[in-house]
Structure formats: structure tokens, C-alpha cells
Write a protein that holds these residues in place. Structure first.
Motif, PDB file in Angstrom:
ATOM      1  N   ALA A 185       0.813  -1.227  -0.174  1.00  0.00           N
ATOM      2  CA  ALA A 185      -0.078   0.113  -0.015  1.00  0.00           C
ATOM      3  C   ALA A 185       1.077   1.287  -0.098  1.00  0.00           C
ATOM      4  CB  ALA A 185      -0.814   0.013   1.199  1.00  0.00           C
ATOM      5  N   ASN A 186       2.089   1.289   0.856  1.00  0.00           N
ATOM      6  CA  ASN A 186       2.869   2.482   0.822  1.00  0.00           C
ATOM      7  C   ASN A 186       3.503   2.706  -0.606  1.00  0.00           C
ATOM      8  OD1 ASN A 186       2.426   2.396   3.611  1.00  0.00           O
ATOM      9  ND2 ASN A 186       4.333   1.621   4.158  1.00  0.00           N
ATOM     10  N   HIS A 187       3.939   1.490  -1.155  1.00  0.00           N
ATOM     11  CA  HIS A 187       4.354   1.847  -2.655  1.00  0.00           C
ATOM     12  C   HIS A 187       3.355   2.338  -3.601  1.00  0.00           C
ATOM     13  CE1 HIS A 187       8.335  -0.038  -2.280  1.00  0.00           C
ATOM     14  NE2 HIS A 187       7.907  -0.918  -1.762  1.00  0.00           N
ATOM     15  N   MET A 188       1.981   1.909  -3.501  1.00  0.00           N
ATOM     16  CA  MET A 188       1.134   2.410  -4.375  1.00  0.00           C
ATOM     17  C   MET A 188       1.046   3.670  -3.835  1.00  0.00           C
ATOM     18  SD  MET A 188      -1.902  -0.396  -4.367  1.00  0.00           S
ATOM     19  CE  MET A 188      -1.825  -1.930  -5.250  1.00  0.00           C
ATOM     20  N   ILE A 189       0.618   4.205  -2.503  1.00  0.00           N
ATOM     21  CA  ILE A 189       0.364   5.613  -2.440  1.00  0.00           C
ATOM     22  C   ILE A 189       1.685   6.553  -2.904  1.00  0.00           C
ATOM     23  CG2 ILE A 189      -0.260   7.255  -0.638  1.00  0.00           C
ATOM     24  CD1 ILE A 189      -1.467   4.403   0.845  1.00  0.00           C
ATOM     25  N   ALA A 190       2.778   5.958  -2.609  1.00  0.00           N
ATOM     26  CA  ALA A 190       3.874   7.026  -2.944  1.00  0.00           C
ATOM     27  C   ALA A 190       3.745   7.209  -4.704  1.00  0.00           C
ATOM     28  CB  ALA A 190       5.347   6.240  -2.360  1.00  0.00           C
ATOM     29  N   GLY A 191       3.579   6.320  -5.186  1.00  0.00           N
ATOM     30  CA  GLY A 191       3.376   6.258  -6.887  1.00  0.00           C
ATOM     31  C   GLY A 191       2.330   7.326  -7.175  1.00  0.00           C
ATOM     32  N   GLY A 192       1.291   7.414  -6.435  1.00  0.00           N
ATOM     33  CA  GLY A 192       0.308   8.282  -6.794  1.00  0.00           C
ATOM     34  C   GLY A 192      -1.297   7.608  -6.685  1.00  0.00           C
ATOM     35  N   ILE A 193      -1.326   6.579  -6.171  1.00  0.00           N
ATOM     36  CA  ILE A 193      -2.491   5.854  -6.421  1.00  0.00           C
ATOM     37  C   ILE A 193      -3.462   6.257  -5.121  1.00  0.00           C
ATOM     38  CG2 ILE A 193      -3.601   3.498  -5.598  1.00  0.00           C
ATOM     39  CD1 ILE A 193      -2.436   3.112  -8.146  1.00  0.00           C
ATOM     40  N   LYS A 194      -4.772   6.459  -5.481  1.00  0.00           N
ATOM     41  CA  LYS A 194      -5.838   7.320  -4.785  1.00  0.00           C
ATOM     42  C   LYS A 194      -6.636   6.259  -4.097  1.00  0.00           C
ATOM     43  CE  LYS A 194      -4.240  11.580  -4.735  1.00  0.00           C
ATOM     44  NZ  LYS A 194      -3.461  12.056  -6.208  1.00  0.00           N
ATOM     45  N   SER A 195      -6.875   5.348  -4.767  1.00  0.00           N
ATOM     46  CA  SER A 195      -8.251   4.281  -4.462  1.00  0.00           C
ATOM     47  C   SER A 195      -7.465   2.975  -4.415  1.00  0.00           C
ATOM     48  CB  SER A 195      -9.406   4.300  -5.264  1.00  0.00           C
ATOM     49  OG  SER A 195      -9.784   5.546  -5.151  1.00  0.00           O
ATOM     50  N   ILE A 196      -7.832   2.160  -3.217  1.00  0.00           N
ATOM     51  CA  ILE A 196      -7.259   0.715  -3.259  1.00  0.00           C
ATOM     52  C   ILE A 196      -8.151  -0.140  -2.875  1.00  0.00           C
ATOM     53  CG2 ILE A 196      -5.485  -0.802  -1.766  1.00  0.00           C
ATOM     54  CD1 ILE A 196      -3.614   1.850  -1.625  1.00  0.00           C
ATOM     55  N   LEU A 197      -8.222  -1.098  -3.543  1.00  0.00           N
ATOM     56  CA  LEU A 197      -9.123  -2.468  -3.159  1.00  0.00           C
ATOM     57  C   LEU A 197      -8.204  -3.402  -2.506  1.00  0.00           C
ATOM     58  CD1 LEU A 197     -12.117  -3.401  -3.205  1.00  0.00           C
ATOM     59  CD2 LEU A 197     -11.663  -4.543  -5.456  1.00  0.00           C
ATOM     60  N   ASN A 198      -8.571  -3.808  -1.031  1.00  0.00           N
ATOM     61  CA  ASN A 198      -7.740  -4.460  -0.440  1.00  0.00           C
ATOM     62  C   ASN A 198      -8.021  -5.863  -0.002  1.00  0.00           C
ATOM     63  OD1 ASN A 198      -5.574  -5.581   1.053  1.00  0.00           O
ATOM     64  ND2 ASN A 198      -6.437  -4.579   3.146  1.00  0.00           N
ATOM     65  N   PHE A 199      -7.531  -7.019  -0.573  1.00  0.00           N
ATOM     66  CA  PHE A 199      -8.245  -8.318  -0.126  1.00  0.00           C
ATOM     67  C   PHE A 199      -7.402  -9.028   0.947  1.00  0.00           C
ATOM     68  CE2 PHE A 199      -9.915  -7.887  -4.389  1.00  0.00           C
ATOM     69  CZ  PHE A 199     -11.158  -8.665  -4.389  1.00  0.00           C
ATOM     70  N   ALA A 200      -6.132  -8.166   1.440  1.00  0.00           N
ATOM     71  CA  ALA A 200      -5.570  -8.896   2.451  1.00  0.00           C
ATOM     72  C   ALA A 200      -6.305  -8.672   3.998  1.00  0.00           C
ATOM     73  CB  ALA A 200      -4.142  -8.432   2.608  1.00  0.00           C
ATOM     74  N   PRO A 201      -6.559  -9.552   4.700  1.00  0.00           N
ATOM     75  CA  PRO A 201      -7.403  -9.489   5.946  1.00  0.00           C
ATOM     76  C   PRO A 201      -6.395  -8.806   7.095  1.00  0.00           C
ATOM     77  CG  PRO A 201      -6.226 -11.681   5.712  1.00  0.00           C
ATOM     78  CD  PRO A 201      -5.919 -10.961   4.416  1.00  0.00           C
ATOM     79  N   ILE A 202      -6.313  -7.463   6.868  1.00  0.00           N
ATOM     80  CA  ILE A 202      -5.492  -6.659   7.533  1.00  0.00           C
ATOM     81  C   ILE A 202      -6.031  -5.102   7.558  1.00  0.00           C
ATOM     82  CG2 ILE A 202      -3.758  -6.434   5.916  1.00  0.00           C
ATOM     83  CD1 ILE A 202      -1.723  -6.006   8.360  1.00  0.00           C
ATOM     84  N   THR A 203      -6.075  -4.318   8.633  1.00  0.00           N
ATOM     85  CA  THR A 203      -6.504  -3.031   8.657  1.00  0.00           C
ATOM     86  C   THR A 203      -5.312  -1.893   8.135  1.00  0.00           C
ATOM     87  OG1 THR A 203      -8.125  -3.460  10.231  1.00  0.00           O
ATOM     88  CG2 THR A 203      -7.498  -1.189   9.722  1.00  0.00           C
ATOM     89  N   LEU A 204      -5.313  -1.418   7.080  1.00  0.00           N
ATOM     90  CA  LEU A 204      -4.033  -0.865   6.713  1.00  0.00           C
ATOM     91  C   LEU A 204      -4.112   0.899   7.194  1.00  0.00           C
ATOM     92  CD1 LEU A 204      -4.555  -2.045   3.022  1.00  0.00           C
ATOM     93  CD2 LEU A 204      -2.688  -2.605   4.734  1.00  0.00           C
ATOM     94  N   LYS A 205      -3.103   1.282   7.295  1.00  0.00           N
ATOM     95  CA  LYS A 205      -2.832   2.843   7.677  1.00  0.00           C
ATOM     96  C   LYS A 205      -2.669   3.587   6.241  1.00  0.00           C
ATOM     97  CE  LYS A 205      -1.078   2.229  12.382  1.00  0.00           C
ATOM     98  NZ  LYS A 205      -0.873   0.885  12.202  1.00  0.00           N
ATOM     99  N   TYR A 206      -3.318   4.715   6.272  1.00  0.00           N
ATOM    100  CA  TYR A 206      -3.097   5.503   4.902  1.00  0.00           C
ATOM    101  C   TYR A 206      -3.513   6.900   5.126  1.00  0.00           C
ATOM    102  CZ  TYR A 206      -7.902   4.152   4.886  1.00  0.00           C
ATOM    103  OH  TYR A 206      -9.624   4.081   5.400  1.00  0.00           O
ATOM    104  N   PRO A 207      -3.078   7.954   4.284  1.00  0.00           N
ATOM    105  CA  PRO A 207      -3.350   9.071   4.541  1.00  0.00           C
ATOM    106  C   PRO A 207      -4.583   9.491   4.103  1.00  0.00           C
ATOM    107  CG  PRO A 207      -1.672   9.013   2.549  1.00  0.00           C
ATOM    108  CD  PRO A 207      -2.095   7.559   3.435  1.00  0.00           C
ATOM    109  N   HIS A 208      -5.357  10.457   4.619  1.00  0.00           N
ATOM    110  CA  HIS A 208      -6.731  11.101   4.460  1.00  0.00           C
ATOM    111  C   HIS A 208      -7.221  10.980   2.942  1.00  0.00           C
ATOM    112  CE1 HIS A 208      -5.899  15.161   3.158  1.00  0.00           C
ATOM    113  NE2 HIS A 208      -4.678  15.163   4.087  1.00  0.00           N
ATOM    114  N   TYR A 209      -6.283  11.588   2.011  1.00  0.00           N
ATOM    115  CA  TYR A 209      -6.732  11.710   0.739  1.00  0.00           C
ATOM    116  C   TYR A 209      -6.768  10.282  -0.097  1.00  0.00           C
ATOM    117  CZ  TYR A 209      -1.610  11.595   0.168  1.00  0.00           C
ATOM    118  OH  TYR A 209      -0.389  10.988   0.124  1.00  0.00           O
ATOM    119  N   VAL A 210      -6.552   9.243   0.531  1.00  0.00           N
ATOM    120  CA  VAL A 210      -6.554   8.126   0.104  1.00  0.00           C
ATOM    121  C   VAL A 210      -7.649   7.178   0.295  1.00  0.00           C
ATOM    122  CG1 VAL A 210      -5.551   5.695  -0.202  1.00  0.00           C
ATOM    123  CG2 VAL A 210      -4.110   7.901  -0.442  1.00  0.00           C
TER     124      VAL A 210
END
Ligand code: NAI
Length: 225
Positions: free
Chosen positions: A174-199
Motif C-alpha cells: 500500500a505504501n508503494h502504491m500511495i507513494a506512486g500516486g494511487i488514490k483508491s485501493i481495493l484490498n483483499f488482505a485481511p488486515i487494517t491498513l494505515k493510509y493518508p486522508h486523501y486515499v
């Protein structure tokens, strides 16, 4: 669409369940419009939509009201126009490029799923960190090294990513995606991710969904005991 209504997509704070319900309406109405009955029917009432979707008709009216004035009292909603408007509200009238990380069971199944393309989503890149998978193809897309993901996203201005890696790798991905410029993520991994407010991240956790089902089933069984 002319003579029908104006969509107001600028409103903020639309509840997530509203978007979810409208997405269900869109999918069901699109299928309905292709049936013999759907082709004949010019307009559809909210109670008929309710029958098709299983969503309460008052709720449907309320959800649509967020985006402007739809249909006419006593006449209903023009079927084709409503499908068009829902597509526009949900952003699926646009074409979206997406990337996927994790070329495993889930990843492969998602890549082979034809429904994405139909809804305007095209998988442009697949990434993995397993050297034996990198360079191989799934369908006609080559699996790339996760190391190049950020520059890939930037170069192609991709905004949507899917995470299909084990839980312990998901935050890093997720960190790599966000650093690249991804704004929306669909996550299948069973974990709560941390992310900035604009994502925006939506997590699909199948075991949570199963637990929800079991909860209702268990309450029903208890009531019958
Ligand atoms: P899998 O083990 O088949 O595939 C995971 C893929 O991610 C592998 O190709 C692996 O090389 C890659 N990977 C691992 N770490 C990585 C990293 N740091 N960077 C890039 N790629 C990396 O796993 P599967 O079964 O596809 O599951 C994926 C996720 O979906 C898991 O979090 C799992 O818990 C979840 N999930 C799986 C379900 C299932 O039925 N298999 C059901 C629901 C969720």
C-alpha cells in the motif's frame, strides 16, 4: 441527459452505503434493461426497482435524491436514462486503468475475470516480488517486479490499485502504491491498513462477511430453540 434531470456529483459526504446501494441498482438495472421485459418497459417505479434489487423503495428514492431530481411522480424513472445516470454518478462511464499486486490465487482469478473490462476497468500492470513469477504472463499482461511499481504508476498516471498479497506484505505494498500516486485501493488482505486522508481504501475480508452471515444464522437458530 436532456429533459430528464441534472446530476449533481459535486456533493461531498455521500454515505458509503448509498454508493454501495446505487452500485447494486446499476448492476441490476443494466441486466434488467437487456431482458425482454426491460426492453419493453419505458419507465420503472421505485417499487419495481426494489423488487429487482431487494433494496427498500424509500431508500432508493433517498439515495437518488443526493444526486438531483430523478424521474417523475406517478410515472417513474425512464429505464435507459436511469442506467446512464447511475453509470455517470458512479464514475463507471469513464475508463479506469488499474494495477494489481500479488500474482497468486486471488490475483490470477481477478485478472481472468471479464467483468472488470465490461465496467470500464482495465488491468494495466501486475506486480509481484517472487522472481520465479516476474517476467511470466497472465493473459496478455506480463508480471513486473514490485521494485518498479512507483515509476510505473507515475508514468501512466494510474489511480486505482488492487492488493492481493499476504497480510504481512500488504502495508508495504500500500505504501508503494500511495507513494506512486494511487488514490483508491481495493484490498483483499485481511488486515487494517494505515493510509493518508486523501486515499480511499476498501477492504474485502471474506471471513468477516462469513461471520456476519453466521451471526444472523446463529440468532435465527437461537430464536427457534
Ligand atoms: P497467494 O499466496 O496465492 O498469492 C500471494 C502473491 O503475493 C504471491 O504471488 C506472492 O509472491 C506475492 N507477494 C507476497 N509478498 C509480496 C510483496 N511484498 N510484493 C509483491 N508481491 C508479493 O495468496 P492468495 O491466496 O492469492 O491470497 C492473497 C490475499 O488475499 C491474502 O492476503 C489472503 O489472505 C487474501 N484472501 C485469500 C482468499 C483465498 O481464498 N485464497 C480469500 C480471501 C482473501
Amino acid at each position: 441527459m436532456k429533459g430528464y434531470h441534472t446530476i449533481n456529483n459535486s456533493k461531498k459526504n455521500i454515505p458509503q452505503p448509498t454508493i454501495h446501494r446505487l452500485s447494486i441498482c446499476h448492476r441490476c438495472l443494466e441486466l434488467f434493461a437487456e431482458t425482454e421485459k426491460g426492453r419493453k418497459l419505458k419507465t420503472i417505479s421505485s417499487s419495481e426497482i426494489s423488487e429487482i434489487t431487494g433494496i427498500n423503495s424509500n431508500q432508493i428514492r433517498k439515495d437518488l435524491a443526493y444526486f438531483g431530481k430523478f424521474g417523475r411522480r406517478g410515472i417513474g424513472y425512464p429505464v435507459k436514462d436511469l442506467v446512464y445516470s447511475l453509470k455517470s454518478i458512479l464514475g463507471s462511464s469513464r475508463k479506469w486503468d488499474i494495477i494489481l499486486v500479488g500474482a497468486g490465487n486471488i490475483g490470477k482469478a481477478l485478472i481472468r475475470y471479464r467483468g472488470f473490462q465490461k465496467r470500464g476497468f482495465t488491468i494495466k500492470g501486475i506486480f509481484d516480488n517472487n522472481q520465479s513469477k516476474i517476467g511470466k504472463k497472465i493473459g496478455n499482461i506480463e508480471i513486473s517486479d514490485i521494485k518498479i511499481i512507483e515509476s510505473f504508476i507515475r508514468r501512466r498516471n494510474i489511480k486505482i490499485g488492487i492488493i492481493a498479497v499476504p497480510a504481512n506484505a500488504a502495508q508495504g505494498v500500500a505504501n508503494h502504491m500511495i507513494a506512486g500516486g494511487i488514490k483508491s485501493i481495493l484490498n483483499f488482505a485481511p488486515i487494517t491498513l494505515k493510509y493518508p486522508h486523501y486515499v480511499k481504501i476498501n477492504t474485502i475480508d471474506i471471513s468477516v462477511e462469513l461471520e456476519r452471515l453466521v451471526y444472523f444464522l446463529a440468532s435465527e437458530l437461537k430464536a427457534n430453540d
